[in-house]
Design a protein around this motif. Structure first.
Motif, PDB file in Angstrom:
ATOM      1  N   GLY A   1      -2.135  18.368   1.689  1.00 27.33           N
ATOM      2  CA  GLY A   1      -1.499  17.489   0.727  1.00 27.33           C
ATOM      3  C   GLY A   1      -2.167  16.139   0.747  1.00 27.33           C
ATOM      4  O   GLY A   1      -2.914  15.814   1.683  1.00 27.33           O
ATOM      5  N   PHE A   2      -1.930  15.349  -0.255  1.00 30.52           N
ATOM      6  CA  PHE A   2      -2.497  14.018  -0.341  1.00 30.52           C
ATOM      7  C   PHE A   2      -2.107  13.222   0.909  1.00 30.52           C
ATOM      8  O   PHE A   2      -0.938  13.019   1.194  1.00 30.52           O
TER       9      PHE A   2
ATOM     10  N   THR B   1       5.780  13.434   5.760  1.00 37.84           N
ATOM     11  CA  THR B   1       5.629  12.652   4.529  1.00 37.84           C
ATOM     12  C   THR B   1       5.385  11.177   4.784  1.00 37.84           C
ATOM     13  O   THR B   1       4.491  10.562   4.190  1.00 37.84           O
ATOM     14  N   GLU B   2       6.175  10.580   5.669  1.00 39.68           N
ATOM     15  CA  GLU B   2       6.018   9.149   5.909  1.00 39.68           C
ATOM     16  C   GLU B   2       4.658   8.823   6.522  1.00 39.68           C
ATOM     17  O   GLU B   2       4.066   7.779   6.235  1.00 39.68           O
ATOM     18  N   GLN B   3       4.168   9.723   7.367  1.00 40.54           N
ATOM     19  CA  GLN B   3       2.837   9.510   7.932  1.00 40.54           C
ATOM     20  C   GLN B   3       1.780   9.547   6.844  1.00 40.54           C
ATOM     21  O   GLN B   3       0.823   8.768   6.858  1.00 40.54           O
ATOM     22  N   ARG B   4       1.969  10.437   5.884  1.00 42.27           N
ATOM     23  CA  ARG B   4       1.015  10.533   4.776  1.00 42.27           C
ATOM     24  C   ARG B   4       1.010   9.241   3.961  1.00 42.27           C
ATOM     25  O   ARG B   4      -0.046   8.737   3.583  1.00 42.27           O
ATOM     26  N   PHE B   5       2.187   8.704   3.688  1.00 46.52           N
ATOM     27  CA  PHE B   5       2.273   7.438   2.967  1.00 46.52           C
ATOM     28  C   PHE B   5       1.557   6.332   3.730  1.00 46.52           C
ATOM     29  O   PHE B   5       0.787   5.550   3.164  1.00 46.52           O
ATOM     30  N   GLU B   6       1.822   6.266   5.029  1.00 45.99           N
ATOM     31  CA  GLU B   6       1.231   5.205   5.848  1.00 45.99           C
ATOM     32  C   GLU B   6      -0.297   5.301   5.856  1.00 45.99           C
ATOM     33  O   GLU B   6      -0.994   4.285   5.734  1.00 45.99           O
ATOM     34  N   ARG B   7      -0.811   6.513   6.004  1.00 51.13           N
ATOM     35  CA  ARG B   7      -2.259   6.685   6.027  1.00 51.13           C
ATOM     36  C   ARG B   7      -2.898   6.279   4.707  1.00 51.13           C
ATOM     37  O   ARG B   7      -3.928   5.603   4.670  1.00 51.13           O
ATOM     38  N   LEU B   8      -2.278   6.695   3.618  1.00 49.47           N
ATOM     39  CA  LEU B   8      -2.840   6.405   2.302  1.00 49.47           C
ATOM     40  C   LEU B   8      -2.800   4.924   1.982  1.00 49.47           C
ATOM     41  O   LEU B   8      -3.750   4.366   1.431  1.00 49.47           O
ATOM     42  N   GLU B   9      -1.697   4.292   2.313  1.00 47.98           N
ATOM     43  CA  GLU B   9      -1.581   2.865   2.030  1.00 47.98           C
ATOM     44  C   GLU B   9      -2.535   2.056   2.912  1.00 47.98           C
ATOM     45  O   GLU B   9      -3.008   0.992   2.520  1.00 47.98           O
ATOM     46  N   LYS B  10      -2.829   2.596   4.087  1.00 47.33           N
ATOM     47  CA  LYS B  10      -3.783   1.922   4.976  1.00 47.33           C
ATOM     48  C   LYS B  10      -5.214   2.147   4.494  1.00 47.33           C
ATOM     49  O   LYS B  10      -6.040   1.224   4.482  1.00 47.33           O
ATOM     50  N   GLU B  11      -5.505   3.383   4.072  1.00 50.45           N
ATOM     51  CA  GLU B  11      -6.862   3.709   3.621  1.00 50.45           C
ATOM     52  C   GLU B  11      -7.179   3.067   2.275  1.00 50.45           C
ATOM     53  O   GLU B  11      -8.274   2.561   2.054  1.00 50.45           O
TER      54      GLU B  11
ATOM     55  N   GLY C   1      -5.883   0.211   0.402  1.00 50.00           N
ATOM     56  CA  GLY C   1      -5.022  -0.964   0.495  1.00 50.00           C
ATOM     57  C   GLY C   1      -4.359  -1.367  -0.802  1.00 50.00           C
ATOM     58  O   GLY C   1      -3.293  -1.985  -0.801  1.00 50.00           O
ATOM     59  N   ASP C   2      -4.977  -1.001  -1.940  1.00 53.86           N
ATOM     60  CA  ASP C   2      -4.418  -1.384  -3.228  1.00 53.86           C
ATOM     61  C   ASP C   2      -3.504  -0.315  -3.818  1.00 53.86           C
ATOM     62  O   ASP C   2      -3.062  -0.425  -4.956  1.00 53.86           O
ATOM     63  N   LEU C   3      -3.204   0.735  -3.053  1.00 54.21           N
ATOM     64  CA  LEU C   3      -2.269   1.770  -3.514  1.00 54.21           C
ATOM     65  C   LEU C   3      -0.896   1.480  -2.924  1.00 54.21           C
ATOM     66  O   LEU C   3      -0.713   1.547  -1.715  1.00 54.21           O
ATOM     67  N   ASN C   4       0.076   1.182  -3.768  1.00 55.14           N
ATOM     68  CA  ASN C   4       1.419   0.956  -3.257  1.00 55.14           C
ATOM     69  C   ASN C   4       2.181   2.269  -3.167  1.00 55.14           C
ATOM     70  O   ASN C   4       1.680   3.332  -3.524  1.00 55.14           O
ATOM     71  N   HIS C   5       3.429   2.196  -2.697  1.00 47.24           N
ATOM     72  CA  HIS C   5       4.241   3.388  -2.478  1.00 47.24           C
ATOM     73  C   HIS C   5       4.408   4.194  -3.770  1.00 47.24           C
ATOM     74  O   HIS C   5       4.285   5.427  -3.766  1.00 47.24           O
TER      75      HIS C   5
ATOM     76  N   GLN D   1       3.220   8.061  -4.616  1.00 44.89           N
ATOM     77  CA  GLN D   1       4.171   9.066  -5.111  1.00 44.89           C
ATOM     78  C   GLN D   1       3.685   9.723  -6.385  1.00 44.89           C
ATOM     79  O   GLN D   1       3.840  10.930  -6.574  1.00 44.89           O
ATOM     80  N   SER D   2       3.118   8.922  -7.293  1.00 44.92           N
ATOM     81  CA  SER D   2       2.664   9.466  -8.572  1.00 44.92           C
ATOM     82  C   SER D   2       1.549  10.480  -8.370  1.00 44.92           C
ATOM     83  O   SER D   2       1.408  11.428  -9.149  1.00 44.92           O
ATOM     84  N   ARG D   3       0.743  10.302  -7.319  1.00 46.94           N
ATOM     85  CA  ARG D   3      -0.317  11.251  -7.024  1.00 46.94           C
ATOM     86  C   ARG D   3       0.237  12.499  -6.337  1.00 46.94           C
ATOM     87  O   ARG D   3      -0.182  13.618  -6.629  1.00 46.94           O
ATOM     88  N   MET D   4       1.185  12.308  -5.427  1.00 48.68           N
ATOM     89  CA  MET D   4       1.759  13.439  -4.696  1.00 48.68           C
ATOM     90  C   MET D   4       2.515  14.403  -5.614  1.00 48.68           C
ATOM     91  O   MET D   4       2.514  15.616  -5.387  1.00 48.68           O
ATOM     92  N   LYS D   5       3.159  13.884  -6.649  1.00 47.46           N
ATOM     93  CA  LYS D   5       3.998  14.737  -7.491  1.00 47.46           C
ATOM     94  C   LYS D   5       3.193  15.748  -8.287  1.00 47.46           C
ATOM     95  O   LYS D   5       3.753  16.711  -8.816  1.00 47.46           O
TER      96      LYS D   5
END
Length: 208
Positions: free
Chosen positions: A9-10, A137-147, A149-153, A157-161
């Motif tokens: 997953g993303f 899920t929360e780990q995935r959010f954290e990794r993506l937002e860290k990788e 930086g300009d992607l917010n929550h 979500q819009s990509r995961m759906k």
């Protein structure tokens, strides 16, 4: 040739597992890398994307602004389908060329197809062994937002759906790498996977 499908997953950490397998000597064919290749400036896909989405998806260096393009298509399913219709056939064609070259040079090769949407586009039926990389899920959010930086929550979500829920992918996997723990735990699971693949290919070769 043993064809291994690697997906997840993303933000699940699929690329981490792919890198470990490549370091162990397996051939890895990455759909993301092929997508970048077929969308390079001057290529037909690049021209078609710019004609469809406009100059706003071109970065200052003349390449595709993948972040901007993602923001556009993940907000509109019809536009995402349009982009996929341009990119996916070219990626699959290039992938086929590479697989043919690998098999001709080494019929006993173990090849890992690293494809984010392998199950979504129903290509998982074409592989001999399906691996899914899982993570909370929360780990995935954290990794993506860290990788990114300009992607917010909301952007994440819009990509995961647009992907099949990870828990559904896990159900049909032949092997699951749980990437929720430490890097060492992920590596140990990947080493176990490597051993299973070597054993599977050895048994297959002996039965021919």
């Amino acid at each position: 040739m043993l064809l291994v499908g690697l997906t997840g997953g993303f933000g699940s950490g699929k690329s981490t597992v792919a890198t470990i397998l490549a370091d162990m000597g397996l051939q890895v064919v990455s759909a993301d890398r092929l997508a970048r290749e077929v969308c390079e400036p001057g290529k037909p896909a690049f021209r078609e994307i710019v004609e469809t989405f406009g100059d706003e998806v071109v970065a200052e260096d003349g390449s595709l602004d993948r972040k901007r393009l993602g923001d556009i298509v993940f907000a509109d399913s019809a536009l995402l389908a349009r982009l996929n219709s341009v990119v996916h056939p070219r990626v699959i064609a290039r992938e086929g060329e590479l697989l043919k070259q690998i098999e001709e040079s080494n019929p006993d090769a173990i090849v890992v197809l690293d494809v984010p949407l392998l199950i979504e586009v129903e290509r998982h039926h074409l592989v001999d062994f399906l691996v899914v990389v899982d993570a909370q899920t929360e780990q995935r959010f954290e990794r993506l937002e860290k990788e990114y930086g300009d992607l917010n929550h909301a952007a994440v979500q819009s990509r995961m759906k647009h992907q099949i829920p990870l828990e559904e992918k896990v159900k049909i996997a032949d092997f699951v790498v749980d990437n929720s723990g430490t890097p060492e735990l992920t590596r140990r699971q990947t080493e176990k996977l490597f051993g299973l693949l070597i054993d599977k290919q050895t048994r297959r070769s002996l039965s021919l």
